[in-house]
Design an enzyme around this catalytic site. Structure first.
Site, PDB file in Angstrom:
ATOM      1  N   HIS A  74       0.867  -1.180   0.000  1.00  0.00           N
ATOM      2  CA  HIS A  74       0.000   0.000   0.000  1.00  0.00           C
ATOM      3  C   HIS A  74       0.913   1.242   0.000  1.00  0.00           C
ATOM      4  O   HIS A  74       2.011   1.198   0.555  1.00  0.00           O
ATOM      5  CB  HIS A  74      -0.831  -0.059   1.284  1.00  0.00           C
ATOM      6  CG  HIS A  74      -1.921   0.957   1.389  1.00  0.00           C
ATOM      7  ND1 HIS A  74      -1.688   2.250   1.798  1.00  0.00           N
ATOM      8  CD2 HIS A  74      -3.247   0.860   1.160  1.00  0.00           C
ATOM      9  CE1 HIS A  74      -2.843   2.910   1.831  1.00  0.00           C
ATOM     10  NE2 HIS A  74      -3.803   2.086   1.439  1.00  0.00           N
ATOM     11  N   CYS A 115      -4.729   2.439  -3.614  1.00  0.00           N
ATOM     12  CA  CYS A 115      -3.431   2.863  -3.083  1.00  0.00           C
ATOM     13  C   CYS A 115      -2.336   1.830  -3.336  1.00  0.00           C
ATOM     14  O   CYS A 115      -1.389   1.719  -2.557  1.00  0.00           O
ATOM     15  CB  CYS A 115      -3.511   3.188  -1.593  1.00  0.00           C
ATOM     16  SG  CYS A 115      -4.632   4.541  -1.226  1.00  0.00           S
ATOM     17  N   GLN A 129      -4.706  -4.942   7.057  1.00  0.00           N
ATOM     18  CA  GLN A 129      -5.756  -5.835   6.562  1.00  0.00           C
ATOM     19  C   GLN A 129      -5.811  -7.144   7.335  1.00  0.00           C
ATOM     20  O   GLN A 129      -6.839  -7.820   7.334  1.00  0.00           O
ATOM     21  CB  GLN A 129      -5.552  -6.114   5.060  1.00  0.00           C
ATOM     22  CG  GLN A 129      -5.671  -4.887   4.178  1.00  0.00           C
ATOM     23  CD  GLN A 129      -7.055  -4.245   4.237  1.00  0.00           C
ATOM     24  OE1 GLN A 129      -8.043  -4.893   4.572  1.00  0.00           O
ATOM     25  NE2 GLN A 129      -7.118  -2.958   3.934  1.00  0.00           N
ATOM     26  N   ASP A 142       2.964  -4.450   7.843  1.00  0.00           N
ATOM     27  CA  ASP A 142       1.761  -3.644   7.682  1.00  0.00           C
ATOM     28  C   ASP A 142       0.578  -4.569   7.938  1.00  0.00           C
ATOM     29  O   ASP A 142       0.210  -5.372   7.070  1.00  0.00           O
ATOM     30  CB  ASP A 142       1.728  -3.068   6.261  1.00  0.00           C
ATOM     31  CG  ASP A 142       0.441  -2.309   5.992  1.00  0.00           C
ATOM     32  OD1 ASP A 142      -0.490  -2.367   6.828  1.00  0.00           O
ATOM     33  OD2 ASP A 142       0.363  -1.654   4.931  1.00  0.00           O
ATOM     34  N   LYS A 148     -10.347   0.131  10.628  1.00  0.00           N
ATOM     35  CA  LYS A 148     -10.640  -1.060   9.820  1.00  0.00           C
ATOM     36  C   LYS A 148     -10.966  -2.248  10.715  1.00  0.00           C
ATOM     37  O   LYS A 148     -11.235  -3.344  10.244  1.00  0.00           O
ATOM     38  CB  LYS A 148      -9.426  -1.422   8.955  1.00  0.00           C
ATOM     39  CG  LYS A 148      -9.045  -0.366   7.930  1.00  0.00           C
ATOM     40  CD  LYS A 148      -7.933  -0.876   7.022  1.00  0.00           C
ATOM     41  CE  LYS A 148      -7.146   0.223   6.362  1.00  0.00           C
ATOM     42  NZ  LYS A 148      -7.803   0.829   5.208  1.00  0.00           N
TER      43      LYS A 148
HETATM   44  C1  LIG Z   1      -2.598  -2.584   3.446  1.00  0.00           C
HETATM   45  C2  LIG Z   1      -2.835  -1.212   3.995  1.00  0.00           C
HETATM   46  N1  LIG Z   1      -1.810  -0.525   4.528  1.00  0.00           N
HETATM   47  C3  LIG Z   1      -1.959   0.706   5.037  1.00  0.00           C
HETATM   48  C4  LIG Z   1      -3.175   1.347   5.027  1.00  0.00           C
HETATM   49  C5  LIG Z   1      -3.273   2.722   5.621  1.00  0.00           C
HETATM   50  O1  LIG Z   1      -4.045   2.722   6.788  1.00  0.00           O
HETATM   51  P1  LIG Z   1      -4.633   4.119   7.340  1.00  0.00           P
HETATM   52  O2  LIG Z   1      -5.226   4.805   6.146  1.00  0.00           O
HETATM   53  O3  LIG Z   1      -5.657   3.711   8.322  1.00  0.00           O
HETATM   54  O4  LIG Z   1      -3.518   4.890   7.914  1.00  0.00           O
HETATM   55  C6  LIG Z   1      -4.282   0.667   4.476  1.00  0.00           C
HETATM   56  C7  LIG Z   1      -5.617   1.275   4.410  1.00  0.00           C
HETATM   57  O5  LIG Z   1      -5.877   2.286   3.813  1.00  0.00           O
HETATM   58  C8  LIG Z   1      -4.097  -0.630   3.947  1.00  0.00           C
HETATM   59  O6  LIG Z   1      -5.114  -1.300   3.399  1.00  0.00           O
END
Ligand SMILES: Cc1ncc(COP(=O)(O)O)c(C=O)c1O
Ligand SMILES: Cc1ncc(COP(=O)(O)O)c(C=O)c1O
Lengths: 153, 405, 405, 153
Positions: free
Chosen positions: C121, C362, C201, C198, C224
């Site tokens: 991401h 993203c 998910q 990370d 999430k």
């Molecule tokens: C795999 C992954 N990493 C990072 C993020 C970033 O998380 P956040 O937007 O809650 O900071 C997300 C979600 O947008 C994600 O799906």
């Protein structure tokens, strides 16, 4: 009412006129304690003799009635205690402050215990527990020869 | 909305705290929340929830619009020129870190100087300290006068030809001093120096006008402004947001991402990486609404009356010493009592239901300067009344009794 | 708590969205919130509100305890060794930025390498990109295989003797691939390389066990995970939190502040500068409670059943192409339809009340690799049912009809 | 139902078989447009003759039916228009997409207007407005000789 328990006469007295305040010359151990949240500070000085007995003990510091009284009462009754006994008393005191109803040790006289128990009122004031224990943690670290300043938060 | 009835809008006052009515005098720490704000959060989560700006489905579109509506509301409230000059952060602390970090990256090098004041909150000092440590810049402090105040001249004295940015509070959270920001900005700009203002304490209590102040950056803490926790606002002139590099990196703030390079999005997205505090931003619109309904003039008058009333009460109470006697003062009554430590004061007052703060209030430098390790602080919100200050005074007397003063 | 009845716990499903029942298949973007979480926020603000850790009055003490209770709950939920290994951030994005920034400051210099994967991401790429730009480090990408998956071997291939940290997703938000983190960590550690995961998910969908995974850093996004917006968790091994410099500077994270130097507080305060997202942290305890009541095993089974059911439905639907066929897959169904752009799909599905996401999610690098500019993604939450997937499939058919496919 | 308005036959047709797709050789102006949110891209090529008339126009790009159809229809009707007229048409089209019910210009035939009006369905789909306008913004910037890529978010 709880406040009466917290601010007993003995605490107000020791808080206002702390015993053993000020540095003495020939200390061989010392340690600092600091509560960054409220700014309370204590610097503990200790002289252990060749038999590891507390020959003299004093403190410098600034803080609330509770922390001053606690340091004052503590230094008073540590005089003449062996290092080992001092450690046990610290442990039992901290137990009492945190949870126990009593100070479970034979190393103290009843009237000494009563004095310490007067600090037990902080149990109902979680934010103030640190005030009561700051100097005790400092003593503990002086005995352990920690270099690091003790901080309680 | 009648200001005398405003307390009714805050549900917390319907509850007893340890069997006492709550006399909340800790608003400089964080304000209580009007029901409309809490309700908005509730409704958003239970009826409308979606993430912002990322999906094309109905709820996402609606949430995105609501989110952007708050940006517009803030723009209007603080009279910023462009909507895109409003960046949402997790708090004022982050807002200041953002500026220190990105401005520092781009413009500061060894030997450069930053000008703060002795009044600054740690949040407006520590971020600059990092630059001192990592870049070898120097921090100067404008010194307070005997009233705990800072004048234009105090600032002027400390400006050198290496001063690269001035970062100052608008309203001191300890002495209550209101600084002459407009004049300071004018002076600074005449020397080509940008100005960051820590508006944490001013934003809830004063009329906001960015275009008039003409400062370059302004940091606001929403939870002190009748809004939700976890939210802040950075106002920055468009030219700076265009010019400075992005701060945090993540989703939502990029233009194009390749394996070897990344280009960044437009304002203000460039500075809003990752999922933002959607619900909090949306609810903050209600805080602004609430303030608009009261009318900032009414609010200022109300709080000024209270402040004067409180000051007089405490002045008359012997052994109480007020801290700071600045030319212009807002919303804060800091004090000490001879022979009673502020923590003991706070504990005893609390037992009467009077919530104040004791400590250095994240202003250790100021307390050092004043020769104090701690002070007691009663701070005002729109819901306070003279009654609350009477209770404060009574409880101080109780405190003196316990300590035989 | 019966998983079949779980939808009832989420008030949003009581409302019609544009006259349709809401079929919410966008949980990978952000999950809906159970009533207990929303109620907790409401109650906290209306009955118990105070700032945390700064005042000694009753409400402040209570709030501080509640705040710390959540830290303990999170520690337990993810089986971290120490409570102080849990740092609250404004989101997973900030958590990753925190590590990239502080680890980068202390350990990375020109020529050093960082290993990511093509699945990452933007939030787990952009922060590292900054180090590439500012420090001249190099970023390598482990490449996906033909299933949109990454194996231990794919990682091993890209490790060099200059690799200083590996930053990888646990569960891809596009292909759904679940990576063998434990094995990757073991391999990395055998070469002295720390691993950041990370977990955005994975955390809502898998059993969490930090001590078993043995990774060094783990980033979680609370919104999430049936929690409030504006909140994330960084898990980091104690040795790292002790070792790394602080990130943002402000109130609450310092030990002592002097005009010429500053010392920082203990863990985890050192990394929690400024007023935190108090209400959100406190409410997140209810999200953890909620997950505990369901039981993560039940949740995993439920979502696996749904995933299999959905995959089969979409496989049978001609002209629908699923993206990714990894060895282990979770919670995500990404797809394309021949001749219909994902944005058109999302718009048409939305009209039937089916909320999905379209775009690159993203993950532009992954989409580039797959030769796509965008894809459609239906993602699962605990409240979904087979019925929802049937509706998805029907709506896809509707979509095909409109486009004469 | 709104979807029918959005996905009219003419849009599906232009979306599937966009006219004027692909680069031609002797263009003298070009501009790129990009929507970072959804990844839609368009690259516009333009040949203005000595009288500042659109001699030829085409585009390359990827995107949804709306954005492809919009680029296709736009390029179709821009052929032969003067630079000035093109600018007016762009303005009037953007007005229509954002708020107006009509395309208020004498520069277009009724049937051309009808074609453009078929894109008006996006009004009810705020997130899709950018799809319909991307190529128009790119054309505008090509005419202005902006160097910067247009992004819409
Ligand atoms: C795999 C992954 N990493 C990072 C993020 C970033 O998380 P956040 O937007 O809650 O900071 C997300 C979600 O947008 C994600 O799906
Ligand atoms: C003057 C001042 N500056 C900065 C801050 C920091 O704001 P926050 O904690 O909301 O980030 C505060 C409040 O704590 C403050 O009073």
């Amino acid at each position: 009412m709880n406040l009466k328990e917290l601010y007993q006469e003995i605490i107000l007295d020791h808080g206002k006129n702390p015993r053993n305040l000020g540095k003495f010359d020939n200390f061989n151990k010392d340690a600092k304690g600091h509560n960054p949240l409220c700014g309370d500070k204590v610097h503990l000085f200790l002289k252990l003799d060749e038999n590891k007995k507390v020959n003299d003990i004093s403190f410098e510091g600034e803080g609330c009635a509770i922390s001053m009284a606690s340091a004052s009462i503590m230094t008073d009754l540590m005089k003449g205690k062996s290092e080992k006994d001092a450690k046990e008393i610290i442990e039992k005191f901290l137990d009492m402050i945190k949870e126990k109803d009593d100070i479970d040790t034979k190393l103290l006289e009843e009237d000494e215990k009563t004095k310490l128990m007067s600090l037990g009122g902080v149990k109902n004031y979680p934010m103030r527990v640190k005030c009561a224990t700051l100097s005790w943690h400092a003593l503990s670290s002086a005995l352990e020869d920690f270099q690091k300043e003790v901080t309680t938060e | 909305m009648k200001i005398e009835n405003i307390k009714k809008e805050f549900p917390i006052f319907n509850n007893k705290v340890q069997n006492n009515d709550l006399v909340y005098l800790d608003s400089a720490n964080s304000s209580q929340k009007p029901l409309v704000v809490v309700d908005r959060i509730y409704d958003f989560y239970t009826k409308e929830f979606s993430n912002v700006g990322r999906s094309v489905h109905y709820l996402a579109v609606a949430a995105t619009n609501l989110y952007e509506n708050t940006r517009s509301a803030v723009q209007k409230y603080i009279n910023a020129k462009h909507k895109n000059e409003i960046v949402f952060t997790k708090g004022a602390t982050e807002a200041i870190n953002l500026v220190a970090n990105t401005f520092g990256q781009k413009y500061l090098k060894e030997g450069d100087e930053i000008l703060l004041t002795e009044l600054e909150h740690h949040s407006n000092y520590v971020p600059w300290h990092y630059l001192r440590k990592n870049k070898g810049i120097k921090i100067n402090f404008a010194e307070i006068d005997e009233h705990g105040d800072i004048s234009l001249e105090d600032i002027e004295k400390q400006i050198t030809n290496r001063t690269k940015i001035i970062a100052i509070t608008h309203l001191s959270n300890v002495t209550g001093a209101i600084l002459p920001i407009k004049e300071i900005t004018e002076l600074a700009h005449s020397k080509g120096i940008p100005v960051l203002v820590d508006g944490c304490q001013s934003a809830p209590h004063m009329k906001m006008n960015m275009q008039d102040l003409d400062c370059d950056f302004y940091a606001i803490s929403c939870h002190k402004m009748y809004g939700p926790t976890g939210l802040g606002v950075l106002y920055a002139k468009k030219k700076w947001l265009d010019d400075l590099p992005p701060y945090q990196g993540g989703g939502g703030m990029i233009n194009e991402v390749k394996k070897d390079d990344i280009s960044f999005g437009e304002l203000p997205n460039k500075f809003e990486a990752g999922t933002m505090a959607t619900a909090q931003v949306i609810a903050f619109n209600e805080s602004i609404n609430f303030l608009n309904k009261i009318g900032v003039e009414n609010l200022v008058k109300h709080e000024n009356d209270l402040l004067n009333y409180g000051e007089e009460l405490l002045r008359k109470n012997n052994s109480v010493k007020l801290i700071g006697n600045p030319r212009k003062k807002g919303a804060v009554l800091s004090f000490t009592i001879d022979g009673i430590h502020p923590h003991d004061i706070a504990t005893i007052l609390d037992e009467d239901g009077v919530a104040i703060r004791a400590g250095h209030h994240c202003c250790q430098i100021l307390h050092d300067k004043l020769g104090l390790t701690a002070s007691a602080r009663a701070s005002l919100g729109v819901y306070n009344s003279k009654d609350d200050l009477d209770k404060l005074n009574e409880s101080i007397n109780n405190c003196k009794k316990i300590f035989n003063k």
